[in-house]
Design an enzyme around this catalytic site. Sequence first.
Site, PDB file in Angstrom:
ATOM      1  N   SER A 114       0.737  -1.159  -0.006  1.00 27.87           N
ATOM      2  CA  SER A 114       0.011   0.069   0.047  1.00 27.87           C
ATOM      3  C   SER A 114       1.054   1.148   0.133  1.00 27.87           C
ATOM      4  CB  SER A 114      -0.922  -0.040   1.170  1.00 27.87           C
ATOM      5  OG  SER A 114      -1.352  -1.207   1.496  1.00 27.87           O
ATOM      6  N   LYS A 162       0.590 -11.048   6.700  1.00 29.42           N
ATOM      7  CA  LYS A 162       0.642  -9.646   6.942  1.00 29.42           C
ATOM      8  C   LYS A 162      -0.757  -9.399   7.541  1.00 29.42           C
ATOM      9  CE  LYS A 162       1.355  -5.463   4.713  1.00 29.42           C
ATOM     10  NZ  LYS A 162       1.367  -4.243   5.848  1.00 29.42           N
ATOM     11  N   TYR A 169      -1.167 -11.457   2.459  1.00 29.91           N
ATOM     12  CA  TYR A 169      -1.611  -9.986   2.924  1.00 29.91           C
ATOM     13  C   TYR A 169      -3.257  -9.777   3.245  1.00 29.91           C
ATOM     14  CZ  TYR A 169      -1.047  -4.933   2.833  1.00 29.91           C
ATOM     15  OH  TYR A 169      -0.984  -3.647   3.158  1.00 29.91           O
TER      16      TYR A 169
HETATM   17  C1  HMN Z   1       1.687  -1.441   3.083  1.00 32.39           C
HETATM   18  O1  HMN Z   1       2.641  -0.828   2.520  1.00 32.39           O
HETATM   19  O2  HMN Z   1       1.142  -2.746   2.769  1.00 32.39           O
HETATM   20  C2  HMN Z   1       1.255  -0.822   4.343  1.00 32.39           C
HETATM   21  O3  HMN Z   1       2.188  -0.219   5.167  1.00 32.39           O
HETATM   22  C3  HMN Z   1       0.542  -1.446   5.303  1.00 32.39           C
HETATM   23  C4  HMN Z   1       0.584  -1.054   6.765  1.00 32.39           C
HETATM   24  O4  HMN Z   1      -0.181  -2.087   7.550  1.00 32.39           O
HETATM   25  C5  HMN Z   1      -0.184   0.437   6.845  1.00 32.39           C
HETATM   26  N1  HMN Z   1      -1.559   0.130   6.473  1.00 32.39           N
HETATM   27  C6  HMN Z   1      -2.284   1.153   5.550  1.00 32.39           C
HETATM   28  O5  HMN Z   1      -1.479   1.952   4.959  1.00 32.39           O
HETATM   29  C7  HMN Z   1      -3.713   0.951   5.361  1.00 32.39           C
HETATM   30  C8  HMN Z   1      -0.009   0.783   8.137  1.00 32.39           C
HETATM   31  O6  HMN Z   1       1.516   1.239   8.240  1.00 32.39           O
HETATM   32  C9  HMN Z   1      -0.594   2.214   8.299  1.00 32.39           C
HETATM   33  O7  HMN Z   1      -0.243   3.201   7.415  1.00 32.39           O
HETATM   34  C10 HMN Z   1      -0.325   2.835   9.687  1.00 32.39           C
HETATM   35  O8  HMN Z   1      -0.607   1.788  10.761  1.00 32.39           O
HETATM   36  C11 HMN Z   1      -1.079   4.103  10.045  1.00 32.39           C
HETATM   37  O9  HMN Z   1      -2.247   3.960  10.384  1.00 32.39           O
END
Ligand code: HMN
Length: 294
Positions: free
Chosen positions: A46, A163, A135
């Site tokens: 993401s 994940k 994921y």
């Molecule tokens: C990814 O690159 O796949 C994400 O970093 C996934 C990660 O779980 C993030 N979730 C989302 O972006 C929806 C979290 O790091 C998130 O950015 C963080 O907890 C802030 O809410």
Amino acid sequence: VSKFAGIYVAMYSAYDAKGIVDKERVKRLARYYASSGVKGLYVGGSSGEGMLQSAEERKQVLEAVLEEVRGELAVIVHVGASSTRESMDLCIHAQQVGADAVSSVPSVYYRLSEKAVENHWQHMIDSTNLPFIIYNIPQTTGFNLSFDLCKRLAQQEKVIGVKMSGESTFELEQFKEAGGDDFLVFNGPDEQFLAGRIMGADGGIGGTYGVMPELFCKLDAYFREGRFEEALQLQHTVNRFIKKLLGYPSLYGACKYILNLRGIETGEPRLPLLPVLPEHHESLVQLNEDIRAA
Ligand code: HMN
């Protein structure tokens, strides 16, 4: 399998001023993390905007990362796409260029049955010798991994973990239970890192780690050493930063801006993800200083 446990930065992609993938910038960003103490990188998820890039661009980003840190950091690449065929192609490429593992969300857009999602993932698993990490991110895909499907997939040697980006630590615990001791669970919500670790996560993969990798490594070390009070205090500190980051037009734009402030140019996020606006610059300069002082 446990060799994969640890802290992974869900790495941003780096573009030039025109928004084109810039391999040199990607390399510099990967290099920045190589000295931060993290176990590895999660590329093209993401945060990495894999879903906003062509397959060719995704391959370029992965190649740049591997050229820079192969052997130094563990590299997990997200290969999720709407089309199974495209994901399989990315799996084959990942193996060819030497990634350590692949990972994927369910196919998005179509409303798919559990059977269809399982089949989608199975085709990826069968297309490569690399380990596979499920994921699960129901809030964006609309598909929540079931205990049964997790258990079924985990029976295959190649499927080494999940994940877990859903917010329920109860479900996180259930996935650990479903997969058994050899099955890794990575915490997804950075603001719940400590909670996830306490409930059984073997590490974490997160986007905000990208602007504070050292703090997450320290948090993880406190947890491993049983220093829970210090861990909790640090999680509170980290969460004050995350709360601020979430207040900008896009989390990714804010994080990338902070990296730019540190001289690690990554460009703006790709639309539809919004960049920060000039009126946000001052507060981000302050936030960057606060993070560095923590
Ligand atoms: C990814 O690159 O796949 C994400 O970093 C996934 C990660 O779980 C993030 N979730 C989302 O972006 C929806 C979290 O790091 C998130 O950015 C963080 O907890 C802030 O809410």
